[in-house]
Design an enzyme around this catalytic site. Sequence first.
Site, mmCIF file in Angstrom:
data_model
loop_
_atom_site.group_PDB
_atom_site.id
_atom_site.type_symbol
_atom_site.label_atom_id
_atom_site.label_comp_id
_atom_site.label_asym_id
_atom_site.label_seq_id
_atom_site.Cartn_x
_atom_site.Cartn_y
_atom_site.Cartn_z
ATOM 1 N N VAL A 166 23.577 67.999 5.808
ATOM 2 C CA VAL A 166 24.872 68.290 5.173
ATOM 3 C C VAL A 166 25.516 69.569 5.735
ATOM 4 O O VAL A 166 26.728 69.621 5.949
ATOM 5 C CB VAL A 166 24.691 68.423 3.641
ATOM 6 C CG1 VAL A 166 26.024 68.746 2.970
ATOM 7 C CG2 VAL A 166 24.110 67.143 3.063
ATOM 8 N N TYR A 190 27.759 59.150 8.589
ATOM 9 C CA TYR A 190 26.583 58.365 8.198
ATOM 10 C C TYR A 190 27.017 57.163 7.360
ATOM 11 O O TYR A 190 26.564 56.035 7.583
ATOM 12 C CB TYR A 190 25.611 59.263 7.427
ATOM 13 C CG TYR A 190 24.355 58.562 6.962
ATOM 14 C CD1 TYR A 190 23.303 58.314 7.843
ATOM 15 C CD2 TYR A 190 24.208 58.159 5.630
ATOM 16 C CE1 TYR A 190 22.143 57.670 7.412
ATOM 17 C CE2 TYR A 190 23.053 57.523 5.200
ATOM 18 C CZ TYR A 190 22.023 57.273 6.089
ATOM 19 O OH TYR A 190 20.884 56.641 5.654
HETATM 20 P P1 NAP Z 1 13.198 59.789 9.199
HETATM 21 O O1 NAP Z 1 11.994 60.239 8.483
HETATM 22 O O2 NAP Z 1 14.105 60.775 9.836
HETATM 23 O O3 NAP Z 1 12.734 58.700 10.290
HETATM 24 C C1 NAP Z 1 13.655 58.108 11.149
HETATM 25 C C2 NAP Z 1 12.892 57.322 12.200
HETATM 26 O O4 NAP Z 1 13.842 56.733 13.084
HETATM 27 C C3 NAP Z 1 11.982 58.217 13.056
HETATM 28 O O5 NAP Z 1 10.823 57.503 13.397
HETATM 29 C C4 NAP Z 1 12.834 58.450 14.284
HETATM 30 O O6 NAP Z 1 12.092 58.759 15.444
HETATM 31 C C5 NAP Z 1 13.476 57.092 14.402
HETATM 32 N N1 NAP Z 1 14.615 57.084 15.326
HETATM 33 C C6 NAP Z 1 15.732 57.831 15.306
HETATM 34 N N2 NAP Z 1 16.497 57.532 16.376
HETATM 35 C C7 NAP Z 1 15.835 56.579 17.077
HETATM 36 C C8 NAP Z 1 16.091 55.870 18.269
HETATM 37 N N3 NAP Z 1 17.189 56.093 18.998
HETATM 38 N N4 NAP Z 1 15.201 54.942 18.688
HETATM 39 C C9 NAP Z 1 14.094 54.693 17.981
HETATM 40 N N5 NAP Z 1 13.766 55.357 16.872
HETATM 41 C C10 NAP Z 1 14.641 56.278 16.418
HETATM 42 O O7 NAP Z 1 14.155 58.932 8.237
HETATM 43 P P2 NAP Z 1 13.829 57.905 7.048
HETATM 44 O O8 NAP Z 1 14.268 58.555 5.798
HETATM 45 O O9 NAP Z 1 12.462 57.379 7.170
HETATM 46 O O10 NAP Z 1 14.902 56.771 7.377
HETATM 47 C C11 NAP Z 1 14.567 55.460 7.785
HETATM 48 C C12 NAP Z 1 15.783 54.567 7.571
HETATM 49 O O11 NAP Z 1 16.106 54.529 6.177
HETATM 50 C C13 NAP Z 1 17.048 55.066 8.271
HETATM 51 O O12 NAP Z 1 17.769 53.971 8.772
HETATM 52 C C14 NAP Z 1 17.820 55.748 7.154
HETATM 53 O O13 NAP Z 1 19.196 55.801 7.413
HETATM 54 C C15 NAP Z 1 17.479 54.840 5.991
HETATM 55 N N6 NAP Z 1 17.656 55.450 4.661
HETATM 56 C C16 NAP Z 1 16.907 56.518 4.271
HETATM 57 C C17 NAP Z 1 17.075 57.051 2.993
HETATM 58 C C18 NAP Z 1 16.242 58.205 2.485
HETATM 59 O O14 NAP Z 1 16.460 58.647 1.337
HETATM 60 N N7 NAP Z 1 15.282 58.726 3.262
HETATM 61 C C19 NAP Z 1 18.024 56.490 2.123
HETATM 62 C C20 NAP Z 1 18.785 55.401 2.549
HETATM 63 C C21 NAP Z 1 18.568 54.883 3.815
HETATM 64 P P3 NAP Z 1 11.825 60.301 15.918
HETATM 65 O O15 NAP Z 1 10.615 60.785 15.156
HETATM 66 O O16 NAP Z 1 11.569 60.139 17.381
HETATM 67 O O17 NAP Z 1 13.057 61.089 15.609
#
Ligand code: NAP
Length: 276
Positions: free
Chosen positions: A96, A193
Amino acid sequence: MSSVPVAVVTGSNKGIGFAIVRALCKQFPGDVYLTARDPDRGQKAVAKLQEEGLRALFHQLDIDDLQSIRALRDFLKEKYGGLNVLINNAGIAFKVHDTTPFAIQAEVTLKTNFFGTRNVCTELLPLMKPYGKVVNVSSMVSSSALGGCSRELQQKFRSDTITEDELVELMTKFVEDTKKSVHEKEGWPNTAYGVSKIGVTVLSRIQARMLNEKRKGDHILLNACCPGWVRTDMAGPKATKSPDEGAETPVYLALLPSDADGPHGQFLSNKTVRTW
Ligand code: NAP
């Protein structure tokens, strides 16, 4: 060629993706691929699951890199003759308080969350086997961002006839509008986003429609979902769900029984279909 069922989770070296792989290792009757853009981070994650007594396989995948996507596609085609479960989980979000100019945030966020996810779908959906499941991880933020769009944009994003090309045009226009600082005047909400996840949800609705038109007899189910607010590097420690809890809805959709005829083309959270 192996006849073992195969599941692939993008961006699964940490966070929700890692928890999805953990759950699939326990419940999916086949090979589960943990993928990561960085092989070292990916192999370490596989080793961590091994310590838990779980067997995940690894393949490199950077969803920003078409060559990397195509290498995975060719590997799956050759080794398994297709794919049974695809979970598009990889995603990014600027914090943010990040001071990166909004136009850059828009370009970078859309590049991965929308265009990267779309490229994975373009290359891997044709590989989906009958009764396959596709889950696109979107966010409830896509719904709130939709509410922040002009009436005209809302109508387009809710349309049952919008094409993938039209959606790509709109997502491209958002990035261009931010560069000219006219995005709000053009009816966009002030969240890169959020717009990227509108793209993921609408793309899912379009893809489900295309499956109905072109592969109806194959019984493939494709949905978008929100994992909830989950304690990961993206959302921080104050979020309400653990990564394992965040994995529940994506895993539920990935493991829908073969006689299920829905949900399909829906947006779900907490395993419940939400109105778009
Ligand atoms: P996170 O902990 O930041 O993990 C994101 C993952 O995506 C990491 O493994 C990252 O790899 C990978 N990634 C990013 N860019 C990439 C690329 N170009 N190619 C391949 N892998 C890539 O986030 P998260 O919270 O687990 O989020 C997972 C999904 O849930 C996302 O789509 C997010 O938008 C969605 N989401 C999350 C929340 C929440 O509250 N956490 C809520 C709604 C939706 P690196 O380690 O290499 O960066």
